[in-house]
Enzyme design. Structure first.
Site, PDB file in Angstrom:
ATOM      1  N   VAL A 127     -14.577  42.086 -29.797  1.00 22.22           N
ATOM      2  CA  VAL A 127     -14.615  41.351 -28.536  1.00 22.22           C
ATOM      3  C   VAL A 127     -13.785  40.090 -28.832  1.00 22.22           C
ATOM      4  O   VAL A 127     -14.289  39.135 -29.406  1.00 22.22           O
ATOM      5  CB  VAL A 127     -16.054  41.022 -28.106  1.00 22.22           C
ATOM      6  CG1 VAL A 127     -16.062  40.199 -26.823  1.00 22.22           C
ATOM      7  CG2 VAL A 127     -16.860  42.303 -27.925  1.00 22.22           C
ATOM      8  N   PRO A 128     -12.496  40.127 -28.480  1.00 19.31           N
ATOM      9  CA  PRO A 128     -11.514  39.173 -29.013  1.00 19.31           C
ATOM     10  C   PRO A 128     -11.546  37.772 -28.405  1.00 19.31           C
ATOM     11  O   PRO A 128     -10.585  37.323 -27.759  1.00 19.31           O
ATOM     12  CB  PRO A 128     -10.184  39.869 -28.752  1.00 19.31           C
ATOM     13  CG  PRO A 128     -10.425  40.652 -27.508  1.00 19.31           C
ATOM     14  CD  PRO A 128     -11.866  41.116 -27.606  1.00 19.31           C
ATOM     15  N   CYS A 129     -12.603  37.052 -28.679  1.00 20.88           N
ATOM     16  CA  CYS A 129     -12.693  35.683 -28.179  1.00 20.88           C
ATOM     17  C   CYS A 129     -11.641  34.782 -28.829  1.00 20.88           C
ATOM     18  O   CYS A 129     -11.346  33.701 -28.314  1.00 20.88           O
ATOM     19  CB  CYS A 129     -14.100  35.123 -28.374  1.00 20.88           C
ATOM     20  SG  CYS A 129     -14.704  35.179 -30.059  1.00 20.88           S
ATOM     21  N   HIS A 130     -11.037  35.239 -29.919  1.00 20.56           N
ATOM     22  CA  HIS A 130      -9.976  34.454 -30.558  1.00 20.56           C
ATOM     23  C   HIS A 130      -8.724  34.369 -29.695  1.00 20.56           C
ATOM     24  O   HIS A 130      -7.884  33.514 -29.915  1.00 20.56           O
ATOM     25  CB  HIS A 130      -9.635  35.028 -31.945  1.00 20.56           C
ATOM     26  CG  HIS A 130      -9.139  36.439 -31.924  1.00 20.56           C
ATOM     27  ND1 HIS A 130      -9.999  37.518 -31.936  1.00 20.56           N
ATOM     28  CD2 HIS A 130      -7.879  36.943 -31.890  1.00 20.56           C
ATOM     29  CE1 HIS A 130      -9.280  38.633 -31.917  1.00 20.56           C
ATOM     30  NE2 HIS A 130      -7.996  38.308 -31.890  1.00 20.56           N
TER      31      HIS A 130
END
Length: 182
Positions: A136-139
């Site tokens: 879950v690419p919150c970056h």
């Protein structure tokens, strides 16, 4: 609730993978943030019994392929998260950000139908409480002025991930993209 804890190696350090009986990813954290992982699990699921287990092959392989440059390898992984309705909506939106692109908290808020400019703060809080690193690419979410801002697992990891994905050359003002499908 019974869950399984697996240990994985990554270029960014040892990782802790939490899955359920159906091999859905419930959490993915870095080993140096174990206390955060335990707190998040208690917050979302109450008392959790973690049983040490080998990482499910599908998940371990997908993460390995991602770190070897197969960007789409993580897309098919199933995730199951508890959290507020807003958190789950934000986490779903995060998975729509294409590899190699970034977006802002404000753009996510608008894509989710919020007109209030302060909604970006709520989106930022939901983004920061994401229990599943990388998948879950919150970056891929940055500030509207182009700053990388905080990252739960450390800005050095955020910079590395964005550089690894070749999404942006890490500069003072990276390019942002709209979320697809909105």
């Amino acid at each position: 609730m019974d869950m399984f804890l697996s240990h994985l190696d990554s270029p960014l350090g040892a990782m802790l993978l939490v899955t359920d009986a159906n091999d859905a990813v419930r959490a993915l954290d870095f080993a140096d943030h174990r206390t955060r992982l335990q707190r998040v699990l208690r917050q979302h699921y109450g008392e959790v019994e973690l049983t040490e287990n080998q990482a499910p092959t599908e998940i371990a392989d997908a993460l390995s392929r991602y770190f070897n440059g197969e960007w789409e390898a993580l897309n098919s992984l199933r995730t199951e998260t508890a959290g507020s309705e807003l958190q789950r909506r934000v986490w779903t939106a995060l998975r729509r950000i294409p590899v190699g692109q970034t977006t802002t908290y404000g753009k996510i808020a608008r894509a989710l139908g919020f007109d209030d400019p302060r909604a970006a703060i709520d989106v930022g809080a939901a983004n920061g409480s994401n229990p599943i690193a990388i998948i879950v690419p919150c970056h891929r979410v940055i500030a509207s002025n182009g700053d990388l801002k905080g990252y739960t697992w450390g800005l050095h990891r955020k910079r590395w991930l964005l550089g690894h994905e070749k999404g942006i050359a890490i500069k003072e003002e990276p390019q942002t993209a709209m979320l697809p499908g909105f």
